[in-house]
Design a protein around this motif. Structure first.
Motif, PDB file in Angstrom:
ATOM      1  N   ILE A  27       0.865  -1.184   0.000  1.00 23.17           N
ATOM      2  CA  ILE A  27       0.000   0.000   0.000  1.00 23.17           C
ATOM      3  C   ILE A  27       0.899   1.231   0.000  1.00 23.17           C
ATOM      4  O   ILE A  27       1.766   1.365   0.875  1.00 23.17           O
ATOM      5  CB  ILE A  27      -0.925   0.033   1.234  1.00 23.17           C
ATOM      6  N   SER A  28       0.699   2.123  -0.983  1.00 21.74           N
ATOM      7  CA  SER A  28       1.514   3.335  -1.005  1.00 21.74           C
ATOM      8  C   SER A  28       0.828   4.442  -1.785  1.00 21.74           C
ATOM      9  O   SER A  28       0.339   4.209  -2.893  1.00 21.74           O
ATOM     10  CB  SER A  28       2.892   3.050  -1.639  1.00 21.74           C
ATOM     11  N   ARG A  29       0.767   5.617  -1.202  1.00 26.43           N
ATOM     12  CA  ARG A  29       0.300   6.845  -1.847  1.00 26.43           C
ATOM     13  C   ARG A  29      -0.997   6.672  -2.631  1.00 26.43           C
ATOM     14  O   ARG A  29      -1.131   7.108  -3.769  1.00 26.43           O
ATOM     15  CB  ARG A  29       1.398   7.404  -2.760  1.00 26.43           C
ATOM     16  N   GLY A  30      -1.955   6.011  -2.025  1.00 25.05           N
ATOM     17  CA  GLY A  30      -3.263   5.881  -2.648  1.00 25.05           C
ATOM     18  C   GLY A  30      -3.417   4.721  -3.603  1.00 25.05           C
ATOM     19  O   GLY A  30      -4.513   4.475  -4.109  1.00 25.05           O
ATOM     20  N   THR A  31      -2.346   3.992  -3.895  1.00 24.95           N
ATOM     21  CA  THR A  31      -2.438   2.833  -4.777  1.00 24.95           C
ATOM     22  C   THR A  31      -2.087   1.567  -4.012  1.00 24.95           C
ATOM     23  O   THR A  31      -1.412   1.608  -2.975  1.00 24.95           O
ATOM     24  CB  THR A  31      -1.503   2.967  -5.998  1.00 24.95           C
ATOM     25  N   LEU A  32      -2.548   0.438  -4.533  1.00 22.20           N
ATOM     26  CA  LEU A  32      -2.283  -0.862  -3.929  1.00 22.20           C
ATOM     27  C   LEU A  32      -1.513  -1.731  -4.915  1.00 22.20           C
ATOM     28  O   LEU A  32      -1.733  -1.654  -6.128  1.00 22.20           O
ATOM     29  CB  LEU A  32      -3.595  -1.579  -3.573  1.00 22.20           C
TER      30      LEU A  32
END
Length: 433
Positions: A27-32
């Protein structure tokens, strides 16, 4: 006899028996980052994570990148991700008079069934060589569009305006007054408190009775806001393919472009065109081309796309892209709105590419004369207001001064009961002998 259980059977048949499942790997900066589905998934497919939905932005042999339509707060590594397949919507004739979200769910508190056939949100326009030419001129309910800026069946025009100059009111006039079988309205990034005001007061029962309103409010994620216009276009195509004439009103393309930019940047696309990604051109042009005259044995989609232009900047990227692909543009001016004339159309900066074919020779003569006198007034206005113009110095300016109040009032009038013919008779009386 109609089969009352058909919508229910359609809904039941859409429930998958087996659903491929993957797992959240990062999970990072709004994306998976999701693993386990990369061999089954396709670019642009939809996924589900509990109450959240998402879209596949990137695929690689080992994993895929997903952008969700909500916050990632509360998600954890290892959560199951269901592959839902291509992005689609299933419009139905029963949607007329209803308010729906971009996923085809009702927003007015009443049950809503999906149609029997799912339609992909992203699809190609009808083959260019098989499309019919523009059709007959339409009665619009407004004098200026019945005469000086004619709208014809299958035409696509842009409505370029800043905020607060009467753009939504003009779109509602089109929804109530333009000759069409069905009206599909896309409200993209609209303020939530204004939805009921638009549907109940501005659009009214007359407009809603033949309309499908697709809404994504300003607080919703970029994926949902971008999907709103695609869903509205798919709904318009549903009715067009039945041979109906559809009026598509999109408010606004600018908010669609902003949502597309957020999604494209999350997918790793570089920023260009004043911060917009290069893919914006294709996204806007592809949607515009899906509207217009249909192929043989189908109907037509007459489209009005509104564009928010800050400071009347017609050269900003979204406005520039649309002007090059549409069949006309209408410019609304804040100065005209501030002096109380609505619709606040700057006629000299607006053009309908359906002319001269959409009007007769006599009508084209009236249109040319009105534009000539409006141009003369525009050039001389400052001199007249400053008292520097001497009557008799120029015959054309004298005529423009004489008819200006009546012609300006005509641009704000509703069309008479006689429609287009009555509007031209009224214009002829304004211009005089």
């Amino acid at each position: 006899m109609a089969d009352v259980f058909s919508p229910l059977r359609t809904r039941i048949s859409a429930i998958p028996v087996v659903a491929p499942i993957g797992r959240v790997a990062g999970i990072s900066r709004g994306t998976l980052r999701v693993r386990g589905l990369e061999s089954l998934a396709h670019q642009g497919d939809q996924v589900r994570l509990g109450n959240l939905e998402g879209e596949i932005l990137q695929l690689s042999p080992d994993e895929m990148v997903v952008l969700t339509d909500g916050t990632a707060d509360g998600l954890a590594i290892g959560l199951p991700v269901e592959l839902a397949g291509p992005a689609e919507i299933a419009p139905d004739d029963s949607w007329i008079g209803r308010i729906v979200d971009p996923n085809g769910r009702p927003l007015d508190g009443k049950p809503l069934f999906r149609g029997p056939v799912g339609r992909p949100l992203s699809r190609a326009a009808p083959a260019a060589a098989q499309r019919r030419p523009l059709g007959a001129r339409l009665s619009t309910g407004t004098a200026v569009f019945d005469t000086l800026l004619p709208l014809v069946r299958g035409q696509r025009i842009g409505l370029f305006a800043g905020s607060g100059v009467g753009k939504s009111s003009l779109l509602a006039k089109f929804a109530r007054g333009v000759s069409a079988d069905v009206v599909v309205i896309a409200l993209i990034g609209e303020r939530g408190r204004e939805l009921r005001e638009f549907t109940e007061r501005v659009l009214g029962p007359t407009g809603m009775a033949r309309s499908v309103v697709v809404v994504a409010t300003s607080d919703q994620p970029a994926l949902t806001r971008r999907r709103c216009l695609y869903a509205a276009m798919a709904a318009a195509e549903h009715f067009r393919d039945q041979g109906l004439h559809v009026l598509l009103l999109a408010d606004s393309i600018t908010r669609f472009a902003e949502a597309h930019r957020e999604v494209a940047l999350a997918a790793g696309e570089s920023a260009a065109l004043r911060g917009y990604p290069p893919s914006l051109n294709q996204a806007i042009m592809g949607l515009a081309e899906r509207a217009g005259p249909g192929p043989e044995n189908a109907g037509d989609i007459t489209a009005v796309f509104s564009v928010l232009v800050a400071g009347s900047d017609m050269e900003e990227p979204v406005a520039d892209i649309l002007r090059g692909v549409l069949d006309g543009h209408v410019v609304m001016d804040r100065k005209i709105a501030e002096r109380g004339r609505f619709p606040a159309i700057d006629l000299l900066r607006s053009v309908s590419r359906s002319l001269p074919e959409a009007a007769s020779g006599e009508e084209n003569t009236l249109i040319a004369e009105a534009r000539r006198l409006l141009g003369a007034w525009d050039r001389a206005e400052l001199m007249v207001q400053a008292g520097l113009y001497a009557k008799g110095s120029d015959v054309t300016i004298d005529a423009a001064i004489r008819i200006w109040p009546a012609l300006d009032a005509f641009l704000a009038e509703d069309a008479p009961a006689e429609g287009v013919a009555g509007s031209f008779r009224r214009l002829a009386s304004v211009l005089g002998p």
